[in-house]
Design a protein around this motif. Structure first.
Motif, PDB file in Angstrom:
ATOM      1  N   ALA A  98       0.833  -1.215   0.000  1.00 41.88           N
ATOM      2  CA  ALA A  98       0.000   0.000   0.000  1.00 41.88           C
ATOM      3  C   ALA A  98       0.862   1.257   0.000  1.00 41.88           C
ATOM      4  O   ALA A  98       0.570   2.227  -0.713  1.00 41.88           O
ATOM      5  CB  ALA A  98      -0.927  -0.002   1.210  1.00 41.88           C
ATOM      6  N   ILE A  99       1.927   1.253   0.790  1.00 46.49           N
ATOM      7  CA  ILE A  99       2.848   2.404   0.842  1.00 46.49           C
ATOM      8  C   ILE A  99       3.478   2.649  -0.524  1.00 46.49           C
ATOM      9  O   ILE A  99       3.500   3.775  -1.030  1.00 46.49           O
ATOM     10  CB  ILE A  99       3.944   2.166   1.898  1.00 46.49           C
ATOM     11  CG1 ILE A  99       3.339   2.188   3.311  1.00 46.49           C
ATOM     12  CG2 ILE A  99       5.049   3.201   1.772  1.00 46.49           C
ATOM     13  CD1 ILE A  99       4.289   1.704   4.384  1.00 46.49           C
ATOM     14  N   GLU A 100       3.987   1.573  -1.115  1.00 38.15           N
ATOM     15  CA  GLU A 100       4.682   1.701  -2.402  1.00 38.15           C
ATOM     16  C   GLU A 100       3.741   2.157  -3.504  1.00 38.15           C
ATOM     17  O   GLU A 100       4.080   3.026  -4.318  1.00 38.15           O
ATOM     18  CB  GLU A 100       5.333   0.364  -2.765  1.00 38.15           C
ATOM     19  CG  GLU A 100       6.479  -0.022  -1.820  1.00 38.15           C
ATOM     20  CD  GLU A 100       6.996  -1.425  -2.052  1.00 38.15           C
ATOM     21  OE1 GLU A 100       6.299  -2.217  -2.742  1.00 38.15           O
ATOM     22  OE2 GLU A 100       8.097  -1.745  -1.548  1.00 38.15           O
ATOM     23  N   LYS A 101       2.508   1.605  -3.514  1.00 40.98           N
ATOM     24  CA  LYS A 101       1.569   1.959  -4.578  1.00 40.98           C
ATOM     25  C   LYS A 101       0.962   3.350  -4.375  1.00 40.98           C
ATOM     26  O   LYS A 101       0.597   4.014  -5.347  1.00 40.98           O
ATOM     27  CB  LYS A 101       0.494   0.881  -4.707  1.00 40.98           C
ATOM     28  CG  LYS A 101       1.042  -0.381  -5.368  1.00 40.98           C
ATOM     29  CD  LYS A 101       0.019  -1.478  -5.508  1.00 40.98           C
ATOM     30  CE  LYS A 101       0.636  -2.675  -6.271  1.00 40.98           C
ATOM     31  NZ  LYS A 101      -0.237  -3.856  -6.275  1.00 40.98           N
ATOM     32  N   THR A 102       0.861   3.786  -3.120  1.00 34.09           N
ATOM     33  CA  THR A 102       0.386   5.154  -2.873  1.00 34.09           C
ATOM     34  C   THR A 102       1.387   6.156  -3.441  1.00 34.09           C
ATOM     35  O   THR A 102       1.017   7.136  -4.092  1.00 34.09           O
ATOM     36  CB  THR A 102       0.177   5.409  -1.373  1.00 34.09           C
ATOM     37  OG1 THR A 102      -0.811   4.498  -0.873  1.00 34.09           O
ATOM     38  CG2 THR A 102      -0.295   6.832  -1.117  1.00 34.09           C
ATOM     39  N   ALA A 103       2.672   5.906  -3.203  1.00 35.89           N
ATOM     40  CA  ALA A 103       3.716   6.794  -3.719  1.00 35.89           C
ATOM     41  C   ALA A 103       3.771   6.764  -5.245  1.00 35.89           C
ATOM     42  O   ALA A 103       3.985   7.795  -5.898  1.00 35.89           O
ATOM     43  CB  ALA A 103       5.066   6.387  -3.139  1.00 35.89           C
ATOM     44  N   LEU A 104       3.576   5.584  -5.835  1.00 38.93           N
ATOM     45  CA  LEU A 104       3.680   5.417  -7.279  1.00 38.93           C
ATOM     46  C   LEU A 104       2.453   5.943  -8.023  1.00 38.93           C
ATOM     47  O   LEU A 104       2.574   6.684  -9.006  1.00 38.93           O
ATOM     48  CB  LEU A 104       3.891   3.939  -7.619  1.00 38.93           C
ATOM     49  CG  LEU A 104       3.928   3.564  -9.107  1.00 38.93           C
ATOM     50  CD1 LEU A 104       5.165   4.179  -9.767  1.00 38.93           C
ATOM     51  CD2 LEU A 104       3.914   2.043  -9.274  1.00 38.93           C
ATOM     52  N   LEU A 105       1.258   5.584  -7.523  1.00 40.77           N
ATOM     53  CA  LEU A 105       0.018   5.871  -8.253  1.00 40.77           C
ATOM     54  C   LEU A 105      -0.619   7.208  -7.872  1.00 40.77           C
ATOM     55  O   LEU A 105      -1.459   7.724  -8.603  1.00 40.77           O
ATOM     56  CB  LEU A 105      -0.990   4.735  -8.017  1.00 40.77           C
ATOM     57  CG  LEU A 105      -0.538   3.335  -8.451  1.00 40.77           C
ATOM     58  CD1 LEU A 105      -1.531   2.283  -7.982  1.00 40.77           C
ATOM     59  CD2 LEU A 105      -0.371   3.284  -9.965  1.00 40.77           C
ATOM     60  N   ILE A 126       2.341   6.605   5.213  1.00 38.82           N
ATOM     61  CA  ILE A 126       1.709   7.369   4.136  1.00 38.82           C
ATOM     62  C   ILE A 126       1.494   8.825   4.556  1.00 38.82           C
ATOM     63  O   ILE A 126       1.802   9.761   3.809  1.00 38.82           O
ATOM     64  CB  ILE A 126       0.369   6.716   3.718  1.00 38.82           C
ATOM     65  CG1 ILE A 126       0.640   5.421   2.935  1.00 38.82           C
ATOM     66  CG2 ILE A 126      -0.479   7.675   2.881  1.00 38.82           C
ATOM     67  CD1 ILE A 126      -0.592   4.578   2.698  1.00 38.82           C
ATOM     68  N   MET A 127       0.991   9.034   5.783  1.00 36.53           N
ATOM     69  CA  MET A 127       0.699  10.399   6.222  1.00 36.53           C
ATOM     70  C   MET A 127       1.972  11.196   6.460  1.00 36.53           C
ATOM     71  O   MET A 127       1.955  12.428   6.392  1.00 36.53           O
ATOM     72  CB  MET A 127      -0.166  10.379   7.478  1.00 36.53           C
ATOM     73  CG  MET A 127      -1.527   9.715   7.291  1.00 36.53           C
ATOM     74  SD  MET A 127      -2.400  10.210   5.787  1.00 36.53           S
ATOM     75  CE  MET A 127      -2.704  11.932   6.113  1.00 36.53           C
ATOM     76  N   PRO A 137       1.110  12.363   2.202  1.00 36.55           N
ATOM     77  CA  PRO A 137      -0.234  12.478   2.791  1.00 36.55           C
ATOM     78  C   PRO A 137      -1.352  12.315   1.771  1.00 36.55           C
ATOM     79  O   PRO A 137      -1.363  12.977   0.731  1.00 36.55           O
ATOM     80  CB  PRO A 137      -0.220  13.882   3.395  1.00 36.55           C
ATOM     81  CG  PRO A 137       1.212  14.137   3.711  1.00 36.55           C
ATOM     82  CD  PRO A 137       1.975  13.491   2.591  1.00 36.55           C
ATOM     83  N   THR A 138      -2.251  11.383   2.085  1.00 39.74           N
ATOM     84  CA  THR A 138      -3.372  11.029   1.218  1.00 39.74           C
ATOM     85  C   THR A 138      -4.567  10.694   2.118  1.00 39.74           C
ATOM     86  O   THR A 138      -4.392  10.023   3.133  1.00 39.74           O
ATOM     87  CB  THR A 138      -3.037   9.787   0.363  1.00 39.74           C
ATOM     88  OG1 THR A 138      -1.820  10.023  -0.358  1.00 39.74           O
ATOM     89  CG2 THR A 138      -4.153   9.457  -0.608  1.00 39.74           C
TER      90      THR A 138
END
Length: 368
Positions: A41-48, A71-72, A76-77
């Motif tokens: 989730a961390i990696e895909k949040t940064a990528l996508l 993430i935050m 931050p999302t």
């Protein structure tokens, strides 16, 4: 208008698919990715760079809280936590780390009946996409600054309030009714309450009644968390509770909380009554219901405080409160996770004070 991009994180392939299918059924939402654990989730949040992440609490490698924290801090999302009913305490922790909202899985971690909450999930994702992420981030340095600020405020309150207490009421001649503060909050509320209740002094000359829109069980965990952080007593209200200065009572999930007067041992006291009346504006407990019961009893001795949240719950109640001399504080847009309920109060010119969240406790102490 571009569609809302969502990343779905869950360790169950079945849940990833069903949540993705529910969200994709809305023409306004696009599922841009799926993550099988917290690290993913961390990696895909940064990528996508999604607009919203739905995050399961219990996952391998890194759990939902660990992933949320990273993430935050790093990108931050808005994050909506998906949780089982037995995870109330850890859900409250998620708000401290910046979660914007949460959803209960209807039947545990693997919920084949997620379709039953389809509309609510879509609504929460659309709401989360409107949140300014700068209001959500968990920043350790800022937290340390807030702790220092709290100690300074505690010292100020301790000196000023104790000076004001020199004129004491004679035993047996307690003035009736006492002062009361009514606080209403919804989306973003648990985190907002953690920036208000712990700053209240034990010498507060008013009772505090809180309505936070949450399901049953979660309000009890919220009360316990706030009690551990505060110098005033905080707990979930029970039917028949006597309303007393320096005590914070939180309406239990799925019950309206009202105030009524009752004769006990020859003396009239204000007490809590819990009801299962019809939902008001789709919610139970309702801020309006509590404020409408408070207004005729307390009049000018009451203060209404409307914090972050979607919709307009509370605005009708504060109008009634104002009509009998009560005062109203609304949270400023700059700190609201969702600028809905305070906006409704402010636009109707019902707010006496419009304040950022970090100034509200101080204002309550000064007014009381």
């Amino acid at each position: 208008m571009s569609r809302i991009k969502v990343l779905v994180a869950d360790d169950s392939a079945f849940m990833r698919k069903i949540i993705s299918d529910i969200l994709a059924s809305s023409p306004d939402i696009e599922v841009v990715g799926r993550a099988k654990n917290g690290l993913d989730a961390i990696e895909k949040t940064a990528l996508l760079k999604p607009d919203v992440v739905t995050m399961d609490l219990e996952m391998p490698v890194l759990d939902g809280i660990q992933a949320l924290s990273h993430i935050m801090s790093e990108c931050p999302t808005p994050v909506i936590m998906l949780t089982a009913a037995n995870s109330t305490d850890i859900t409250i922790t998620a708000f401290q780390y910046g979660a914007v909202d949460f959803m209960l899985k209807p039947s545990g971690d693997i919920s084949r009946d997620m379709v039953n909450i389809k509309d609510e999930l879509i609504r929460k994702v659309k709401t989360a996409a409107t949140v300014g992420v700068q209001k959500l981030g968990f920043i350790e340095e800022q937290k340390k600054k807030e702790e220092v600020g709290k100690e300074m405020l505690f010292d100020f309150f301790r000196r000023s309030i104790e000076d004001d207490k020199k004129q004491k009421v004679e035993p047996g001649k307690k003035t009736k009714p006492q002062k009361v503060i009514v606080i209403g909050s919804s989306t973003g509320g648990p985190r907002a309450l953690q920036q208000v209740i712990p700053l209240l002094s034990p010498t507060l000359d008013a009772a505090v009644l809180v309505v936070q829109h949450m399901p049953p069980g979660f309000t009890k965990s919220l009360a316990e968390r706030l009690n551990a952080q505060s110098r005033v007593e905080v707990r979930e209200a029970v039917d028949g509770d006597i309303i007393e200065p320096g005590k914070v009572l939180i309406a239990p999930g799925d019950f309206h909380m009202i105030v009524k007067q009752q004769k006990k041992n020859g003396e009239v006291k204000e007490v809590i009554a819990l009801t299962k009346g019809e939902k008001v504006q789709g919610v139970r407990p309702s801020i309006d219901v509590l404020l409408n019961s408070v207004a005729p009893i307390y009049g000018q001795k009451a203060v209404g405080v409307i914090l972050t949240g979607m919709g307009s719950d509370g605005s009708d109640g504060v109008r009634n409160l104002k009509s009998v001399g009560g005062r109203v504080i609304a949270e400023d847009e700059s700190t609201c996770v969702i600028y809905g309920m305070p906006k409704s109060v402010i636009e109707k010119k019902l707010a006496d004070f419009i304040l950022p969240i970090n100034k509200i406790a101080e204002s309550i102490m000064q007014i009381s």
